[in-house]
Every structure is written in structure tokens, then in C-alpha cells.
Design an enzyme around this catalytic site. Structure first.
Site, mmCIF file in Angstrom:
data_model
loop_
_atom_site.group_PDB
_atom_site.id
_atom_site.type_symbol
_atom_site.label_atom_id
_atom_site.label_comp_id
_atom_site.label_asym_id
_atom_site.label_seq_id
_atom_site.Cartn_x
_atom_site.Cartn_y
_atom_site.Cartn_z
ATOM 1 N N VAL A 100 -13.877 66.944 -40.484
ATOM 2 C CA VAL A 100 -14.438 65.466 -39.778
ATOM 3 C C VAL A 100 -15.032 65.161 -39.279
ATOM 4 O O VAL A 100 -16.905 65.151 -38.482
ATOM 5 C CB VAL A 100 -13.951 63.936 -40.800
ATOM 6 C CG1 VAL A 100 -15.007 62.974 -40.655
ATOM 7 C CG2 VAL A 100 -14.366 63.810 -42.121
ATOM 8 N N ASN A 120 -4.886 69.850 -30.908
ATOM 9 C CA ASN A 120 -3.688 70.911 -31.025
ATOM 10 C C ASN A 120 -4.266 72.419 -32.141
ATOM 11 O O ASN A 120 -2.830 72.831 -32.528
ATOM 12 C CB ASN A 120 -2.358 69.653 -31.335
ATOM 13 C CG ASN A 120 -1.620 69.209 -33.123
ATOM 14 O OD1 ASN A 120 -2.881 69.515 -33.820
ATOM 15 N ND2 ASN A 120 -1.098 69.093 -33.210
ATOM 16 N N TYR A 211 1.982 59.279 -43.976
ATOM 17 C CA TYR A 211 1.042 59.193 -44.572
ATOM 18 C C TYR A 211 0.427 57.973 -44.738
ATOM 19 O O TYR A 211 0.311 56.939 -43.688
ATOM 20 C CB TYR A 211 0.127 60.053 -45.228
ATOM 21 C CG TYR A 211 -1.896 60.118 -44.946
ATOM 22 C CD1 TYR A 211 -2.553 60.838 -43.640
ATOM 23 C CD2 TYR A 211 -2.352 59.208 -46.017
ATOM 24 C CE1 TYR A 211 -3.389 61.142 -43.195
ATOM 25 C CE2 TYR A 211 -3.939 59.230 -45.535
ATOM 26 C CZ TYR A 211 -4.472 59.643 -44.627
ATOM 27 O OH TYR A 211 -5.520 59.841 -44.221
#
Length: 400
Positions: A100, A120, A211
């Protein structure tokens, strides 16, 4: 007396003959040496020509690469609008080399803003944004957002988090750390359709907790800073999204089906396939994120596609679009697999004038084209990816 004179005459004749023969032999030797020399010279010249030809064969591709490098130094970037200093914003995108984030980078760059991408490269890829490298408005920083970063910007889009189950489960502590400073939220719904008032049904100790709970804490942190420090925040709750630059082996239903269809493998459907999912194309999501950022809406906003399709319909559609002879394979239903997943986007429509516009088939065709090219690219590197279904309890799988 006469015989002696005759002998002397014969001897003299023989000496002359010998001298003549020696002279002829010498001439023949000289001629032979000269001929060999000429032949050797000819061979040498031919050899040199062959060597030069061989060198030319080797050098020509190098010349081509040099020409390509020269073109890259003067490469033509995608068209970029000119914005005045007062209209041009300095924008930071964390996770900007990801799926995205890279599409968001494209839009903001083409809109004329100065964009700094921080990634990263855990799931992001440099080649997702390499077409901007060298542009005066673009900067790429290899950095982990868990560590402090001091940079002065006007807007921050925080997308730095692995979003597919195989990736965020790989290092749950790192995922939790990343998400606790994030601003995004995607929860497993039981309410259908899911509105912004729905808080989610989350197992706080399950494999997805790193998450889901990370995103919930992130929202709390954002609104705490807004109330205490006056920081302007925007919270987007992103629903299933697909398109080019997705990781093919990220374990999600669209990427799994496309990969299986392209490779002639069975399309794996868990249960009857009657579970519903709603997918938005990535450009629709990017437009929604930008609209939200530039609005005055500080409360959470759902960004997704409310158009539902069953998993089985997705499998059949992708199989037909690929033109694949793959069979559809039904496996046992996964534990805790949501039966319905659909966003309520009435708030986005009313407050942002936003809704998805890319038809499903159009988006899928673009994704299929990208995946086909990726397979060709990876085949040249002797690597063929395999679908990786998300793991939940006891190795069971689920549709995402």
C-alpha cells in the site's frame, strides 16, 4: 698428362655444379622461409581479426549496459505536478516501500509533494519505489520505526506493519512493538457490516493478538496524544485490499488463488466456500487515505469495499480470468473463520465523499498481470513461490 687435365676440368665443373646446386638449395630455403613467414603473418592477422571479433562480442553488451546506465541517470520519472511552496507538503510514509505504501508514494509524488519513505524492508521492497530514486522530491531511508527518527514533516502516514498473518506471526513481539506506535486498525468482526462504533472481537492471547491488540493500543495512544498534546490525528480502518506489488506468498485469499491458478495448482477453498469477503483495489484505498488525511475528520473511518462475494465466487472468477485449468479443492473448514466480512462505509461517503470505484474484474486483471510478470522474474532466478495460508490454532488455516 691429358687425363690429369681432364680430371681437373671435371673437378672444376663439379665444383661449379655443386655451387649452383647449393645456390639453388639456398634460394629454395629462403623462398620456403619467406613463404612460412608470409603464411604465419596471414594466420596472425586472421587470428587478430578473430580475437577482435570475439572482443567485440563481449564488449557490445557492456556498451548496452553503459547506455542503459546513462539513460538511468537521465531517466524520465512519472509526470509530477508543480506545486508552489505554500501548497507543497513534506510527507513521511513509514512502510512506504510496501504494497500500500508504495502506491501511496506514487500518488503523493505525482501530486507534487515532497515524500520521504521510511522502511526496514522486512516486507517492503526497494524496487517498489525505485522509479522515484534520484528525484529531487523523493528520499528513501532504511530505518526501523521502532527506533526514534527525528525528521521535520507536515504529514505522517504510518503504514509500517506487516499485515499478512505469516509475516506478523513470524515475529509477534516485533509486530506488537511496531503496531503500538501505529495508527491503523483492522479487527476481526462479528458485527455485520462493521461500523466505526464496532470495537472488534479479538482473542487477546491468540496468534493474531500481536497485530489486533497492537492496533487497538495504537488508536488509544493516538487519541491520548490528541487530547493531551493537541496532535492532529486521522485513523483509517483498512479492509481487505489487493493489487500489484502484493507479496504472492502472503497467505491471503486473492494472492493464493491467483498464484495457484497461474501455476496450474488446485485452488484451495476451506469449507463450502460460502464465507463472504469484500476486496478493494489499492488505488481506491490510496485515494481514501489521502482524502481522510486532508479532511477534518479525527474519528476512525472505515476504508473498504462493501461489495461482498463468496470465497467460492472469488475462486471461480480468478480461475476464469487467468484461463486456468486448475480444479477447485475443498478442504475442511477452518476454526474461527469469519463467515462474513464487510465494511460499513457510510461515514466515508458522507464525510469524505469517498467510495471505491475500480470494478473487481478490472482490478483482478491488473493483479494477475503483475503476478504473471513476477513469476517470470522469479523463474529466471530459480525460485518459484508457493501459497502460504495463514496459520491459526494447531496449524489450521483461514481465509483472509
Amino acid at each position: 698428362m691429358v687425363s690429369k687435365a681432364l680430371l681437373r676440368l671435371v673437378s672444376a665443373v663439379n665444383r661449379r655444379r655443386m655451387k649452383l646446386l647449393l645456390g639453388i638449395a639456398l634460394l629454395a630455403y629462403v623462398a620456403s622461409v619467406w613463404g612460412n613467414f608470409v603464411n604465419m603473418r596471414s594466420i596472425q592477422e586472421n587470428g587478430e581479426l578473430k580475437i577482435e571479433s570475439k572482443i567485440e562480442e563481449i564488449v557490445e553488451p557492456l556498451r548496452e549496459k553503459i547506455r542503459d546506465l546513462e539513460k538511468s541517470f537521465t531517466q524520465k520519472y512519472p509526470p509530477v505536478k508543480f506545486l508552489s511552496e505554500k501548497d507543497r507538503k513534506r510527507i513521511l510514509i513509514t512502510g512506504g516501500a510496501g504494497f500500500v505504501g508504495s502506491h501511496l508514494t506514487d500518488k503523493l509524488m505525482m501530486d507534487g509533494h515532497e515524500v520521504t519513505v521510511v522502511d526496514n524492508f522486512f516486507t517492503g521492497r526497494k524496487r517498489n519505489v525505485e522509479h522515484w530514486i534520484g528525484h529531487e522530491n523523493f528520499e528513501l531511508i532504511n530505518h526501523d520505526v521502532v527506533e526514534p527518527l527525528y525528521i521535520e514533516v507536515d504529514q505522517i502516514y504510518h503504514l509500517a506493519s506487516p499485515a499478512s498473518p505469516p509475516n506478523y506471526m513470524y515475529n509477534p513481539i516485533k509486530t506488537l512493538k511496531t503496531n503500538t506506535i501505529g495508527t491503523l486498525n483492522m479487527l476481526d468482526p462479528e458485527v455485520h457490516p462493521q461500523s466505526e462504533e464496532y470495537w472488534g472481537h479479538v482473542n487477546p492471547i491468540g496468534p493474531r493478538a500481536c497485530y489486533d491488540e497492537g492496533k487497538r493500543v495504537a488508536e488509544t495512544m493516538c487519541y491520548a496524544y490528541m487530547k493531551q498534546e493537541g496532535v492532529e490525528v486521522r485513523v483509517a480502518r483498512i479492509f481487505n485490499t489487493f493489487g500489484p506489488r502484493m507479496h504472492m506468498n502472503d497467505g491471503r485469499v486473492v494472492s493464493n488463488f491467483i498464484l495457484q491458478a497461474l501455476q496450474g495448482e488446485p485452488l484451495t477453498v476451506y469449507g463450502s466456500g460460502s464465507q463472504t469477503r469484500a476486496f478493494q483495489y489499492v488505488s481506491d484505498l490510496v485515494n481514501g487515505l489521502v482524502a481522510l488525511m486532508n479532511s477534518n475528520v479525527s474519528s476512525p473511518v472505515n476504508l473498504g469495499n462493501p461489495e461482498e462475494h463468496t470465497i467460492l465466487e472469488f475462486a471461480q472468477l480468478i480461475k476464469n480470468l487467468v484461463g486456468s485449468g486448475s480444479e477447485i479443492q475443498f478442504l475442511s473448514e477452518a476454526q474461527d473463520d469469519p463467515q462474513k466480512r464487510k465494511p460499513d462505509i457510510r461515514k466515508a461517503k458522507m464525510m469524505l465523499a469517498w467510495e471505491p470505484v475500480v470494478p473487481l474484474e478490472e482490478g483482478l486483471n491488473k493483479a494477475i498481470h503483475y503476478f504473471r510478470k513476477e513469476l517470470e522474474y522469479q523463474a529466471n532466478n530459480q525460485y518459484i513461490p508457493k501459497p502460504k495460508p495463514a496459520r491459526i490454532k494447531k496449524g489450521r488455516t483461514r481465509h483472509n
